[in-house]
Motif scaffolding. Structure first.
Motif, PDB file in Angstrom:
ATOM      1  N   GLU A 266      35.766  65.676  45.310  1.00 17.07           N
ATOM      2  CA  GLU A 266      35.589  64.573  46.277  1.00 17.07           C
ATOM      3  C   GLU A 266      34.485  63.626  45.817  1.00 17.07           C
ATOM      4  O   GLU A 266      34.643  62.398  45.862  1.00 17.07           O
ATOM      5  CB  GLU A 266      35.251  65.153  47.654  1.00 17.07           C
ATOM      6  CG  GLU A 266      35.047  64.101  48.718  1.00 17.07           C
ATOM      7  CD  GLU A 266      34.720  64.707  50.083  1.00 17.07           C
ATOM      8  OE1 GLU A 266      35.420  64.358  51.052  1.00 17.07           O
ATOM      9  OE2 GLU A 266      33.764  65.508  50.186  1.00 17.07           O
TER      10      GLU A 266
ATOM     11  N   HIS B 133      40.507  67.127  49.112  1.00 13.85           N
ATOM     12  CA  HIS B 133      40.084  65.735  49.342  1.00 13.85           C
ATOM     13  C   HIS B 133      39.831  65.066  47.995  1.00 13.85           C
ATOM     14  O   HIS B 133      39.167  65.655  47.157  1.00 13.85           O
ATOM     15  CB  HIS B 133      38.793  65.688  50.174  1.00 13.85           C
ATOM     16  CG  HIS B 133      38.901  66.343  51.514  1.00 13.85           C
ATOM     17  ND1 HIS B 133      39.712  65.886  52.543  1.00 13.85           N
ATOM     18  CD2 HIS B 133      38.291  67.455  52.011  1.00 13.85           C
ATOM     19  CE1 HIS B 133      39.587  66.681  53.584  1.00 13.85           C
ATOM     20  NE2 HIS B 133      38.738  67.641  53.291  1.00 13.85           N
ATOM     21  N   PRO B 134      40.331  63.849  47.772  1.00 12.90           N
ATOM     22  CA  PRO B 134      41.250  63.110  48.647  1.00 12.90           C
ATOM     23  C   PRO B 134      42.647  63.743  48.619  1.00 12.90           C
ATOM     24  O   PRO B 134      43.038  64.338  47.620  1.00 12.90           O
ATOM     25  CB  PRO B 134      41.261  61.705  48.035  1.00 12.90           C
ATOM     26  CG  PRO B 134      40.941  61.914  46.597  1.00 12.90           C
ATOM     27  CD  PRO B 134      39.988  63.073  46.550  1.00 12.90           C
TER      28      PRO B 134
ATOM     29  N   ARG C  28      30.055  64.440  50.748  1.00  8.15           N
ATOM     30  CA  ARG C  28      30.448  64.953  52.060  1.00  8.15           C
ATOM     31  C   ARG C  28      29.295  64.923  53.062  1.00  8.15           C
ATOM     32  O   ARG C  28      29.508  64.840  54.280  1.00  8.15           O
ATOM     33  CB  ARG C  28      30.962  66.389  51.873  1.00  8.15           C
ATOM     34  CG  ARG C  28      31.199  67.212  53.105  1.00  8.15           C
ATOM     35  CD  ARG C  28      32.285  66.726  53.999  1.00  8.15           C
ATOM     36  NE  ARG C  28      33.491  66.266  53.321  1.00  8.15           N
ATOM     37  CZ  ARG C  28      34.679  66.197  53.896  1.00  8.15           C
ATOM     38  NH1 ARG C  28      34.826  66.573  55.151  1.00  8.15           N
ATOM     39  NH2 ARG C  28      35.718  65.732  53.242  1.00  8.15           N
TER      40      ARG C  28
END
Length: 271
Positions: A32, A52-53, A255
């Protein structure tokens, strides 16, 4: 770029003659981060846990899990660099993959480690400006959260990551760092009755081992259900049980911008 030598977070020096152009990531949160640094085109391989993504599942080569990678699949991708993590990936995996290309091992226990890692990636991949922007964003939300949390109550907590057997986050973990930031006192941080960073615990003894105010059941890596909450509730004195988003407590990298917002909402639930 001229040849440069950089040192990863376990002290291994790596020399690069040019900026790595083909990246394999063995760490979901760092996949991510690499995407957020603008490196989508350079990422050629990811694990099945790199969610993610979302579109990476269909556009990138899956090379196994974090603990059981397919070495030959990675070799065929001809990577210039493999991104690993001391906790997520085993020493054996790192040693095996080092025969293919440099394996950059991250080791993130504290927020400072996280800032350092992002700075390292900026240097490694010639994305210094993007790395600085993400560090600035995280520092901004961190400072805002630290002001917010000053007026909040402190709670004793147990943070469960697994059932059958029951396992918790202990000290010397990134999860523990996140708990501390939330003014959650982890009853297993310096507990003489348990050993290891993610110790197995006897839930029958939870009252003797700290009697938490809150029991937090993480959404990953184990899918806790209501039955687990009921079972744990039988052995606590007065604790309230909450299901929490494990990504927000255990994922590092970019994140954290979302995590600090999530922690504020969690406080509303607790209230």
């Amino acid at each position: 770029m001229t040849e440069k030598t950089l040192t990863d977070q376990i002290g291994t020096s790596h020399t690069f003659k040019s900026t790595p152009k083909r990246i394999v990531s063995l760490v979901p949160s760092l996949t991510e981060l690499l995407f957020d640094l603008g490196l989508e085109e350079q990422i050629v391989g990811i694990t099945k846990f790199c969610v993610h993504p979302f579109h990476f599942k269909s556009t990138k080569k899956i090379i196994g899990g974090t603990k059981n990678v397919h070495v030959e699949k990675i070799r065929l991708l001809q990577p210039d660099i493999i991104i690993a993590n001391k906790e997520e990936n085993t020493l054996e995996i790192v040693a095996q993959l080092a025969e293919i290309c440099p394996v950059w091992v991250t080791n993130i226990i504290t927020l400072e480690d996280n800032y350092q890692m992002i700075t390292d990636f900026g240097q490694l991949f010639n994305k210094r400006t993007e790395a600085q922007k993400w560090n600035d964003k995280i520092q901004f939300v961190q400072r805002d959260f630290q002001q917010f949390i000053q007026d909040q109550s402190s709670f004793k907590v147990a943070y469960f990551i697994w059932a059958n057997p029951y396992m918790v986050a202990g000290g010397d973990t990134f999860i523990n760092e996140m708990l501390r930031l939330n003014k959650f006192q982890n009853i297993y941080e310096n507990n003489p009755n348990v050993t290891g960073r993610y110790p197995e615990v006897e839930i029958k003894k939870i009252r003797l081992q700290g009697d938490p105010d809150l029991v937090l059941l993480s959404s990953e890596p184990f899918p806790f259900k209501d039955e687990h909450a009921f079972e744990l509730g039988r052995f606590t004195h007065h604790a309230k049980t909450f299901f929490v988003d494990g990504e927000m407590f255990s994922w590092y990298g970019s994140r954290l911008v979302k995590a600090f917002t999530y922690f504020k909402k969690l406080r509303d639930k607790l209230a």
